[in-house]
Design a protein around this motif. Structure first.
Motif, mmCIF file in Angstrom:
data_model
loop_
_atom_site.group_PDB
_atom_site.id
_atom_site.type_symbol
_atom_site.label_atom_id
_atom_site.label_comp_id
_atom_site.label_asym_id
_atom_site.label_seq_id
_atom_site.Cartn_x
_atom_site.Cartn_y
_atom_site.Cartn_z
ATOM 1 N N HIS A 73 0.836 -1.201 0.000
ATOM 2 C CA HIS A 73 0.000 0.000 0.000
ATOM 3 C C HIS A 73 0.869 1.249 0.000
ATOM 4 C CE1 HIS A 73 -2.991 2.972 0.991
ATOM 5 N NE2 HIS A 73 -2.384 3.243 2.140
ATOM 6 N N THR A 74 1.959 1.222 0.782
ATOM 7 C CA THR A 74 2.867 2.366 0.819
ATOM 8 C C THR A 74 3.478 2.624 -0.556
ATOM 9 O OG1 THR A 74 3.415 1.971 3.147
ATOM 10 C CG2 THR A 74 4.978 3.282 1.865
ATOM 11 N N LEU A 75 3.897 1.545 -1.215
ATOM 12 C CA LEU A 75 4.547 1.691 -2.517
ATOM 13 C C LEU A 75 3.600 2.175 -3.597
ATOM 14 C CD1 LEU A 75 6.796 -1.520 -2.700
ATOM 15 C CD2 LEU A 75 7.557 0.826 -2.355
ATOM 16 N N THR A 76 2.378 1.653 -3.609
ATOM 17 C CA THR A 76 1.487 1.859 -4.756
ATOM 18 C C THR A 76 0.253 2.695 -4.457
ATOM 19 O OG1 THR A 76 0.218 -0.146 -4.258
ATOM 20 C CG2 THR A 76 2.187 -0.389 -5.648
ATOM 21 N N GLY A 77 -0.165 2.729 -3.199
ATOM 22 C CA GLY A 77 -1.411 3.406 -2.876
ATOM 23 C C GLY A 77 -2.621 2.499 -3.043
ATOM 24 N N TRP A 78 -2.421 1.263 -3.481
ATOM 25 C CA TRP A 78 -3.544 0.333 -3.651
ATOM 26 C C TRP A 78 -4.208 0.034 -2.310
ATOM 27 C CZ3 TRP A 78 -0.355 -3.745 -6.860
ATOM 28 C CH2 TRP A 78 -0.063 -3.185 -8.124
ATOM 29 N N ARG A 79 -5.515 -0.205 -2.362
ATOM 30 C CA ARG A 79 -6.257 -0.546 -1.152
ATOM 31 C C ARG A 79 -7.069 -1.828 -1.310
ATOM 32 N NH1 ARG A 79 -5.947 3.054 2.704
ATOM 33 N NH2 ARG A 79 -7.562 1.879 3.808
ATOM 34 N N TRP A 80 -7.233 -2.328 -2.510
ATOM 35 C CA TRP A 80 -8.086 -3.492 -2.747
ATOM 36 C C TRP A 80 -7.615 -4.730 -1.980
ATOM 37 C CZ3 TRP A 80 -5.753 -7.834 -4.633
ATOM 38 C CH2 TRP A 80 -4.516 -7.678 -5.274
ATOM 39 N N HIS A 81 -6.320 -4.774 -1.676
ATOM 40 C CA HIS A 81 -5.748 -5.966 -1.056
ATOM 41 C C HIS A 81 -5.674 -5.886 0.461
ATOM 42 C CE1 HIS A 81 -2.576 -3.044 -1.021
ATOM 43 N NE2 HIS A 81 -1.782 -3.839 -0.341
ATOM 44 N N ILE A 82 -6.078 -4.775 1.068
ATOM 45 C CA ILE A 82 -5.896 -4.573 2.509
ATOM 46 C C ILE A 82 -6.581 -5.661 3.331
ATOM 47 C CG2 ILE A 82 -6.364 -3.029 4.451
ATOM 48 C CD1 ILE A 82 -4.160 -2.033 2.666
ATOM 49 N N ALA A 103 10.379 -4.320 6.791
ATOM 50 C CA ALA A 103 10.629 -3.495 7.981
ATOM 51 C C ALA A 103 10.875 -2.032 7.604
ATOM 52 C CB ALA A 103 11.813 -4.056 8.754
ATOM 53 N N LEU A 104 11.675 -1.824 6.556
ATOM 54 C CA LEU A 104 11.998 -0.459 6.139
ATOM 55 C C LEU A 104 10.741 0.339 5.793
ATOM 56 C CD1 LEU A 104 15.176 -0.879 3.890
ATOM 57 C CD2 LEU A 104 15.018 0.298 6.091
ATOM 58 N N LEU A 105 9.837 -0.285 5.058
ATOM 59 C CA LEU A 105 8.637 0.422 4.617
ATOM 60 C C LEU A 105 7.615 0.622 5.733
ATOM 61 C CD1 LEU A 105 8.268 -1.228 1.110
ATOM 62 C CD2 LEU A 105 8.707 1.193 1.585
ATOM 63 N N ARG A 106 7.917 0.084 6.921
ATOM 64 C CA ARG A 106 7.073 0.340 8.087
ATOM 65 C C ARG A 106 7.594 1.500 8.923
ATOM 66 N NH1 ARG A 106 5.348 -4.741 7.077
ATOM 67 N NH2 ARG A 106 3.273 -5.256 7.900
ATOM 68 N N LEU A 107 8.826 1.892 8.688
ATOM 69 C CA LEU A 107 9.401 3.010 9.434
ATOM 70 C C LEU A 107 8.768 4.312 8.958
ATOM 71 C CD1 LEU A 107 13.176 1.990 9.347
ATOM 72 C CD2 LEU A 107 11.537 1.651 11.225
ATOM 73 N N ARG A 108 8.318 5.135 9.887
ATOM 74 C CA ARG A 108 7.675 6.393 9.505
ATOM 75 C C ARG A 108 8.605 7.302 8.724
ATOM 76 N NH1 ARG A 108 3.949 8.254 14.696
ATOM 77 N NH2 ARG A 108 2.555 6.412 14.670
ATOM 78 N N VAL A 109 9.898 7.229 9.060
ATOM 79 C CA VAL A 109 10.868 8.074 8.364
ATOM 80 C C VAL A 109 10.963 7.697 6.887
ATOM 81 C CG1 VAL A 109 12.868 6.583 8.830
ATOM 82 C CG2 VAL A 109 13.182 9.060 8.551
ATOM 83 N N VAL A 110 10.522 6.498 6.537
ATOM 84 C CA VAL A 110 10.508 6.055 5.139
ATOM 85 C C VAL A 110 9.109 6.153 4.546
ATOM 86 C CG1 VAL A 110 10.899 4.105 3.571
ATOM 87 C CG2 VAL A 110 12.448 4.493 5.500
#
Length: 241
Positions: free
Chosen positions: A59-68, A179-186
């Protein structure tokens, strides 16, 4: 969506013939389950967990929500497979881990970590619904954060099994981008850049690198499941020794 949900049935289908053979008292039935259960259901549990963890980063990478919604579905599926793994191992691996059935659950440190990982999934599954979320309020998120504890216990379990080699390193490799994509700084700058449609080249290169790491760590587990799972399905388990 139903295709991705149907994938959760694969571990049970692969183990089905051996479990039926053992339940009906066929020769070598129990021995076959004992030889296959960790490779098939254990590997499946980790793959399902990795897929569940990938939902938010995607979701962070693409903005997709259908898979949540798959985050909840795969969490419940992981618990079902892990619990089945635990029960079958406790019932069939007496030759490998002699003694009372509790020895098959915690007689060795790596077994104990696997059992703890499975038990920690219970509160996550029980609260994986909207009524529980409303009832628990702000406490719900704290319970769901047990996911990260499970993540750690699974990595410890793999380390105790494989040391600094093989599947432990692959598990670490696929964990890095998750893990990286869960960090708020990322995640926050990434989401802002995505919404502003800026830094597309940088984000594209970074996305390819992150996805490559995830795939590179996942493929060996998929290969392991394909090999050991197909062998279990035809009731000819592979002997690693």
């Amino acid at each position: 969506m139903w295709f991705f949900r149907a994938l959760l049935l694969v571990p049970f289908i692969l183990m089905g013939p051996e479990v039926i053979a053992a339940a009906t008292g066929q020769p070598e039935g129990v021995a076959h389950v004992s030889a296959s259960v960790a490779d098939v259901l254990g590997t499946s549990t980790f793959l399902i967990f990795a897929t569940m963890l990938a939902v938010s980063p995607l979701h962070t990478l693409t903005g997709w929500r259908w898979h949540i919604v798959l985050r909840r579905d795969y969490g419940i599926g992981m618990w079902a497979v892990a619990t089945t793994d635990l029960i079958l191992a406790a019932l069939t691996t007496g030759d490998t881990f002699p003694g009372h059935f509790t020895a098959r659950l915690g007689g060795h440190t790596f077994l104990l970590m696997g059992t703890i990982s499975t038990l920690l999934l219970v509160p996550l599954v029980i609260t994986a619904n909207r009524p529980a979320q409303r009832w628990l309020g702000s406490h719900w998120k704290w319970i769901q954060r047990l996911t990260y504890v499970v993540w750690l216990t699974i990595l410890v379990h793999l380390f105790l099994l494989f040391d600094l080699s093989s599947f432990f390193l692959f598990a670490v490799l696929l964990s890095v981008p998750l893990a990286l994509l869960r960090l708020r700084v990322v995640s926050r700058p990434w989401k802002a850049a995505r919404q502003a449609r800026s830094h597309r080249v940088v984000r594209g290169v970074a996305a390819v690198a992150l996805v490559a790491m995830f795939v590179g760590g996942t493929v060996p587990f998929v290969q392991e499941l394909a090999s050991k799972g197909s062998a279990a399905f035809i009731q000819q388990p592979v002997d690693d020794e």
